[in-house]
Design an enzyme around this catalytic site. Structure first.
Site, PDB file in Angstrom:
ATOM      1  N   ASN A   1      34.819  33.976  44.013  1.00 57.40           N
ATOM      2  CA  ASN A   1      35.031  34.690  42.759  1.00 57.40           C
ATOM      3  C   ASN A   1      36.468  34.406  42.335  1.00 57.40           C
ATOM      4  O   ASN A   1      37.404  34.926  42.928  1.00 57.40           O
ATOM      5  CB  ASN A   1      34.808  36.197  42.963  1.00 57.40           C
ATOM      6  CG  ASN A   1      35.167  37.001  41.721  1.00 57.40           C
ATOM      7  OD1 ASN A   1      35.443  36.433  40.653  1.00 57.40           O
ATOM      8  ND2 ASN A   1      35.170  38.323  41.846  1.00 57.40           N
TER       9      ASN A   1
ATOM     10  N   LYS B   1      37.947  35.241  39.723  1.00 53.21           N
ATOM     11  CA  LYS B   1      38.544  36.314  38.911  1.00 53.21           C
ATOM     12  C   LYS B   1      39.276  35.689  37.711  1.00 53.21           C
ATOM     13  O   LYS B   1      38.875  34.632  37.242  1.00 53.21           O
ATOM     14  CB  LYS B   1      39.442  37.203  39.773  1.00 53.21           C
ATOM     15  CG  LYS B   1      38.685  37.727  41.015  1.00 53.21           C
ATOM     16  CD  LYS B   1      39.376  38.834  41.724  1.00 53.21           C
ATOM     17  CE  LYS B   1      38.530  39.278  42.919  1.00 53.21           C
ATOM     18  NZ  LYS B   1      39.092  40.408  43.629  1.00 53.21           N
TER      19      LYS B   1
ATOM     20  N   HIS C   1      31.117  44.637  39.751  1.00 51.65           N
ATOM     21  CA  HIS C   1      32.293  44.394  40.605  1.00 51.65           C
ATOM     22  C   HIS C   1      33.216  45.606  40.493  1.00 51.65           C
ATOM     23  O   HIS C   1      33.345  46.205  39.421  1.00 51.65           O
ATOM     24  CB  HIS C   1      33.019  43.116  40.163  1.00 51.65           C
ATOM     25  CG  HIS C   1      34.063  42.707  41.156  1.00 51.65           C
ATOM     26  ND1 HIS C   1      35.294  43.316  41.208  1.00 51.65           N
ATOM     27  CD2 HIS C   1      34.043  41.794  42.158  1.00 51.65           C
ATOM     28  CE1 HIS C   1      35.996  42.774  42.214  1.00 51.65           C
ATOM     29  NE2 HIS C   1      35.258  41.846  42.796  1.00 51.65           N
TER      30      HIS C   1
ATOM     31  N   GLU D   1      36.273  45.916  40.191  1.00 53.63           N
ATOM     32  CA  GLU D   1      37.312  45.831  39.153  1.00 53.63           C
ATOM     33  C   GLU D   1      36.731  46.164  37.781  1.00 53.63           C
ATOM     34  O   GLU D   1      37.419  46.715  36.917  1.00 53.63           O
ATOM     35  CB  GLU D   1      37.963  44.440  39.187  1.00 53.63           C
ATOM     36  CG  GLU D   1      38.873  44.309  40.417  1.00 53.63           C
ATOM     37  CD  GLU D   1      38.959  42.922  41.024  1.00 53.63           C
ATOM     38  OE1 GLU D   1      38.631  41.931  40.343  1.00 53.63           O
ATOM     39  OE2 GLU D   1      39.355  42.828  42.206  1.00 53.63           O
TER      40      GLU D   1
ATOM     41  N   GLU E   1      31.414  45.369  48.981  1.00 52.47           N
ATOM     42  CA  GLU E   1      32.849  45.112  48.868  1.00 52.47           C
ATOM     43  C   GLU E   1      33.596  46.448  48.919  1.00 52.47           C
ATOM     44  O   GLU E   1      33.752  47.107  47.886  1.00 52.47           O
ATOM     45  CB  GLU E   1      33.162  44.413  47.544  1.00 52.47           C
ATOM     46  CG  GLU E   1      32.517  43.055  47.391  1.00 52.47           C
ATOM     47  CD  GLU E   1      33.312  42.155  46.438  1.00 52.47           C
ATOM     48  OE1 GLU E   1      33.788  41.115  46.895  1.00 52.47           O
ATOM     49  OE2 GLU E   1      33.478  42.521  45.268  1.00 52.47           O
TER      50      GLU E   1
ATOM     51  N   GLY F   1      41.658  42.316  47.987  1.00 52.58           N
ATOM     52  CA  GLY F   1      42.993  41.853  47.604  1.00 52.58           C
ATOM     53  C   GLY F   1      44.117  42.534  48.358  1.00 52.58           C
ATOM     54  O   GLY F   1      45.281  42.415  47.989  1.00 52.58           O
TER      55      GLY F   1
ATOM     56  N   SER G   1      38.986  40.566  51.260  1.00 51.27           N
ATOM     57  CA  SER G   1      39.948  39.860  52.108  1.00 51.27           C
ATOM     58  C   SER G   1      39.290  38.957  53.152  1.00 51.27           C
ATOM     59  O   SER G   1      39.753  38.872  54.282  1.00 51.27           O
ATOM     60  CB  SER G   1      40.922  40.849  52.765  1.00 51.27           C
ATOM     61  OG  SER G   1      41.680  41.519  51.768  1.00 51.27           O
TER      62      SER G   1
HETATM   63  P1  13P Z   1      39.600  39.243  47.894  1.00 53.54           P
HETATM   64  O1  13P Z   1      38.865  38.230  48.745  1.00 53.54           O
HETATM   65  O2  13P Z   1      40.765  38.655  47.169  1.00 53.54           O
HETATM   66  O3  13P Z   1      39.925  40.472  48.686  1.00 53.54           O
HETATM   67  O4  13P Z   1      38.573  39.697  46.750  1.00 53.54           O
HETATM   68  C1  13P Z   1      37.307  40.108  47.095  1.00 53.54           C
HETATM   69  C2  13P Z   1      36.501  40.241  45.852  1.00 53.54           C
HETATM   70  O5  13P Z   1      36.726  41.130  45.058  1.00 53.54           O
HETATM   71  C3  13P Z   1      35.472  39.237  45.605  1.00 53.54           C
HETATM   72  O6  13P Z   1      34.668  39.600  44.540  1.00 53.54           O
END
Ligand code: 13P
Length: 248
Positions: A9, A11, A94, A96, A166, A172, A211
């Protein structure tokens, strides 16, 4: 036996040229694999990345999809448009999107349904915040997030969907859930699905995200109910992501 799936992803990162370079490195470096690999890229670069990946087995995904079919929804991108751009997958819900853009469980369910109507495989993201975990609400939160979609789409819809667990506190932050912590929730999710349909529960892929890095992927992917990963930060580095892809 469920096929493993490793998804990047990206982002909201990178330029068009950077995305093309990254996709090219993945296409050239992946080699023979039995697991499926996909990348979820920014909407505006979907067709550019599709071209780069054309002769590779790497599938294309979007990071969101509209909760309506078409019409006066300024700024949204429909499932029909995503299908038209060659998307196989779309992330829905997601964390976010849920936390910064107010996606409710009901909206997420509508996005899921719209994606499937156009033959796009929705990747339903679920997971608890740190506060919720500390208050022992992990299962309750995951139940609500899952049930909203099962109620709207029906359990059979999960024959053509992916679930991604997640934990928000691990995204992150560099704090990964331990293999056992992740497995515990994955097993719970599968049992929850099994209570409605054992056949679907046996088949549905449940990915872990939060992560995931080259040095922790192997342990996570070895767990019984973890069928692969949804990788954020580490998917922006071709070598690291390829290493994760080969950790299955
Ligand atoms: P990270 O791998 O940067 O922690 O992000 C995970 C994520 O949100 C994947 O959709």
């Amino acid at each position: 036996m469920r096929q493993s799936l490793i998804m990047g992803n990206w982002k909201m990162n990178g330029s068009r040229a950077e995305g093309q370079t990254l996709a090219k490195a993945l296409a050239e470096g992946l080699g023979e694999v039995s697991q499926e690999v996909a990348v979820c890229v920014p909407f505006v670069y979907l067709t550019d990345i599709r071209e780069v990946l054309a002769s590779s087995p790497i599938a294309l995904g979007a990071q969101n999809v509209a909760d309506q079919a078409s019409g006066a929804y300024t700024g949204e991108v429909s499932a029909t448009m995503l299908a038209d751009c060659g998307c196989k997958y779309a992330l829905v819900g997601h964390s976010e999107r849920r936390s910064y853009y107010g996606d409710s469980n009901a909206t997420v369910a509508s996005r899921f349904v719209q994606a499937q109507k156009q033959g796009i495989v929705p990747v339903l993201c679920v997971g608890e915040t740190l506060d919720e975990r500390e208050q022992d609400k992990t299962f309750e939160v995951v139940d609500e997030q899952l049930d909203a979609v099962i109620d709207a789409a029906g359990i059979d819809a999960f024959a053509n969907a992916v679930i991604a667990y997640e934990p928000v506190w691990a995204i992150g932050t560099g704090k990964t859930a331990s293999d056992e912590q992740a497995q515990e929730v994955h097993k719970y999710i599968r049992e929850r699905i099994a209570a409605r349909s054992q056949a679907i529960a046996d088949k549905v892929q449940i990915l872990y995200g939060g992560s995931v890095k080259p040095d922790n992927a192997k342990g996570l992917f070895a767990m019984a109910d973890i069928d692969g990963g949804l990788v954020g930060g580490a998917s922006l580095d071709a070598n690291g992501f390829l290493q994760i892809c080969h950790s299955v």
